[in-house]
Scaffold this motif. Sequence first.
Motif, PDB file in Angstrom:
ATOM      1  N   ILE A   1     -30.295 -40.634  21.687  1.00  0.00           N
ATOM      2  CA  ILE A   1     -29.890 -39.241  21.899  1.00  0.00           C
ATOM      3  C   ILE A   1     -29.106 -39.082  23.201  1.00  0.00           C
ATOM      4  N   LYS A   2     -29.442 -39.869  24.200  1.00  0.00           N
ATOM      5  CA  LYS A   2     -28.702 -39.798  25.461  1.00  0.00           C
ATOM      6  C   LYS A   2     -27.256 -40.231  25.245  1.00  0.00           C
ATOM      7  N   ILE A   3     -27.048 -41.313  24.498  1.00  0.00           N
ATOM      8  CA  ILE A   3     -25.688 -41.782  24.197  1.00  0.00           C
ATOM      9  C   ILE A   3     -24.946 -40.749  23.357  1.00  0.00           C
ATOM     10  N   LEU A   4     -25.613 -40.208  22.333  1.00  0.00           N
ATOM     11  CA  LEU A   4     -24.997 -39.215  21.464  1.00  0.00           C
ATOM     12  C   LEU A   4     -24.638 -37.942  22.225  1.00  0.00           C
ATOM     13  N   SER A   5     -25.471 -37.539  23.175  1.00  0.00           N
ATOM     14  CA  SER A   5     -25.205 -36.311  23.935  1.00  0.00           C
ATOM     15  C   SER A   5     -23.926 -36.417  24.746  1.00  0.00           C
ATOM     16  N   LYS A   6     -23.554 -37.621  25.140  1.00  0.00           N
ATOM     17  CA  LYS A   6     -22.340 -37.816  25.943  1.00  0.00           C
ATOM     18  C   LYS A   6     -21.069 -37.549  25.128  1.00  0.00           C
ATOM     19  N   THR A   7     -21.189 -37.533  23.793  1.00  0.00           N
ATOM     20  CA  THR A   7     -20.033 -37.276  22.930  1.00  0.00           C
ATOM     21  C   THR A   7     -19.930 -35.805  22.532  1.00  0.00           C
ATOM     22  N   GLN A   8     -20.864 -34.982  23.002  1.00  0.00           N
ATOM     23  CA  GLN A   8     -20.917 -33.576  22.612  1.00  0.00           C
ATOM     24  C   GLN A   8     -20.334 -32.679  23.698  1.00  0.00           C
ATOM     25  N   ALA A   9     -19.711 -31.585  23.267  1.00  0.00           N
ATOM     26  CA  ALA A   9     -19.240 -30.554  24.199  1.00  0.00           C
ATOM     27  C   ALA A   9     -20.392 -29.568  24.389  1.00  0.00           C
ATOM     28  N   LEU A  10     -21.114 -29.723  25.475  1.00  0.00           N
ATOM     29  CA  LEU A  10     -22.293 -28.895  25.730  1.00  0.00           C
ATOM     30  C   LEU A  10     -21.977 -27.826  26.767  1.00  0.00           C
ATOM     31  N   ASN A  11     -22.601 -26.668  26.616  1.00  0.00           N
ATOM     32  CA  ASN A  11     -22.499 -25.623  27.631  1.00  0.00           C
ATOM     33  C   ASN A  11     -23.331 -26.038  28.839  1.00  0.00           C
ATOM     34  N   PRO A  12     -22.941 -25.600  30.042  1.00  0.00           N
ATOM     35  CA  PRO A  12     -23.741 -25.928  31.225  1.00  0.00           C
ATOM     36  C   PRO A  12     -25.192 -25.480  31.043  1.00  0.00           C
ATOM     37  N   GLY A  13     -26.104 -26.355  31.378  1.00  0.00           N
ATOM     38  CA  GLY A  13     -27.523 -26.040  31.275  1.00  0.00           C
ATOM     39  C   GLY A  13     -28.118 -26.200  29.891  1.00  0.00           C
ATOM     40  N   GLU A  14     -27.305 -26.579  28.905  1.00  0.00           N
ATOM     41  CA  GLU A  14     -27.790 -26.707  27.537  1.00  0.00           C
ATOM     42  C   GLU A  14     -28.534 -28.032  27.335  1.00  0.00           C
ATOM     43  N   ILE A  15     -29.622 -27.961  26.568  1.00  0.00           N
ATOM     44  CA  ILE A  15     -30.347 -29.167  26.160  1.00  0.00           C
ATOM     45  C   ILE A  15     -29.810 -29.556  24.793  1.00  0.00           C
ATOM     46  N   PHE A  16     -29.397 -30.799  24.630  1.00  0.00           N
ATOM     47  CA  PHE A  16     -28.897 -31.295  23.348  1.00  0.00           C
ATOM     48  C   PHE A  16     -30.076 -31.814  22.541  1.00  0.00           C
ATOM     49  N   PHE A  17     -30.332 -31.203  21.371  1.00  0.00           N
ATOM     50  CA  PHE A  17     -31.456 -31.570  20.518  1.00  0.00           C
ATOM     51  C   PHE A  17     -30.990 -32.200  19.214  1.00  0.00           C
TER      52      PHE A  17
ATOM     53  N   GLY B   1     -34.778 -33.886  22.701  1.00  0.00           N
ATOM     54  CA  GLY B   1     -33.672 -33.329  23.460  1.00  0.00           C
ATOM     55  C   GLY B   1     -33.427 -34.089  24.742  1.00  0.00           C
ATOM     56  N   VAL B   2     -32.206 -33.895  25.264  1.00  0.00           N
ATOM     57  CA  VAL B   2     -31.840 -34.496  26.538  1.00  0.00           C
ATOM     58  C   VAL B   2     -30.929 -33.529  27.291  1.00  0.00           C
ATOM     59  N   ARG B   3     -31.077 -33.540  28.585  1.00  0.00           N
ATOM     60  CA  ARG B   3     -30.174 -32.785  29.454  1.00  0.00           C
ATOM     61  C   ARG B   3     -29.805 -33.661  30.633  1.00  0.00           C
ATOM     62  N   GLY B   4     -28.532 -33.702  30.945  1.00  0.00           N
ATOM     63  CA  GLY B   4     -28.075 -34.479  32.091  1.00  0.00           C
ATOM     64  C   GLY B   4     -28.126 -35.970  31.812  1.00  0.00           C
ATOM     65  N   ASN B   5     -28.562 -36.711  32.819  1.00  0.00           N
ATOM     66  CA  ASN B   5     -28.544 -38.169  32.763  1.00  0.00           C
ATOM     67  C   ASN B   5     -29.879 -38.741  33.265  1.00  0.00           C
ATOM     68  N   PRO B   6     -30.976 -38.518  32.506  1.00  0.00           N
ATOM     69  CA  PRO B   6     -32.265 -39.038  32.965  1.00  0.00           C
ATOM     70  C   PRO B   6     -32.305 -40.562  32.934  1.00  0.00           C
ATOM     71  N   ASN B   7     -33.167 -41.138  33.763  1.00  0.00           N
ATOM     72  CA  ASN B   7     -33.270 -42.578  33.929  1.00  0.00           C
ATOM     73  C   ASN B   7     -34.697 -43.030  33.611  1.00  0.00           C
ATOM     74  N   PHE B   8     -34.854 -43.920  32.617  1.00  0.00           N
ATOM     75  CA  PHE B   8     -36.183 -44.439  32.258  1.00  0.00           C
ATOM     76  C   PHE B   8     -36.876 -45.149  33.413  1.00  0.00           C
ATOM     77  N   GLY B   9     -36.112 -45.754  34.272  1.00  0.00           N
ATOM     78  CA  GLY B   9     -36.698 -46.517  35.370  1.00  0.00           C
ATOM     79  C   GLY B   9     -37.160 -45.651  36.520  1.00  0.00           C
ATOM     80  N   LEU B  10     -36.865 -44.360  36.463  1.00  0.00           N
ATOM     81  CA  LEU B  10     -37.158 -43.470  37.574  1.00  0.00           C
ATOM     82  C   LEU B  10     -37.703 -42.130  37.072  1.00  0.00           C
ATOM     83  N   VAL B  11     -38.789 -42.179  36.310  1.00  0.00           N
ATOM     84  CA  VAL B  11     -39.408 -40.954  35.816  1.00  0.00           C
ATOM     85  C   VAL B  11     -40.298 -40.408  36.927  1.00  0.00           C
TER      86      VAL B  11
END
Length: 182
Positions: free
Chosen positions: A104-120, A137-147
Amino acid sequence: SLVLRASGDGLQAGDSRAVFKNISVDMRQFKKLKMFLHAESLPGEPDLADNEMMGFIRFGNDLTENFYQVEIPLKVTAPGAALASFVWPTDNEIDLPLALLTKIKILSKTQALNPGEIFFQNENELDPSRPAKLNIGVRGNPNFGLVRTLMVGIKNNKPVNPDPAINRIKGEVWFNELRLSE
């Protein structure tokens, strides 16, 4: 274990309440996120129907700009249920392959999202072999190594109605055994 209760004025349609904890976890070494949930109506209040309330987990680098969110519509346990299979129905169990979060993180990068929107996306949209149970859902660029933050909460899943009394729900959700596995 944790209990969240929507009482008093309850939750309006789309409204949510949650609690959070600061943590420090590297999730890269695990393959699954799991948790048991239970939902029930409050005594003396209108009955909560299946799927009217959602349980959710939000985790990431922060809780506002870089996070994942996993939502599950909850089945309600009947009053007086005593068997574990009724109190903790499998329909309310989160069993999420962490690979879907990467998708979902990779897919969200291909979407035109509004600021502050969570891609579900529904988990079935990310992996057709999975049931259509979880919304991921994902918002921004979260990192698995730094939760660094973790939030669990409840959300009113009813569609908005012009009558606020119809929108409102009350109930209780138990969150139990949040864990990473494999």
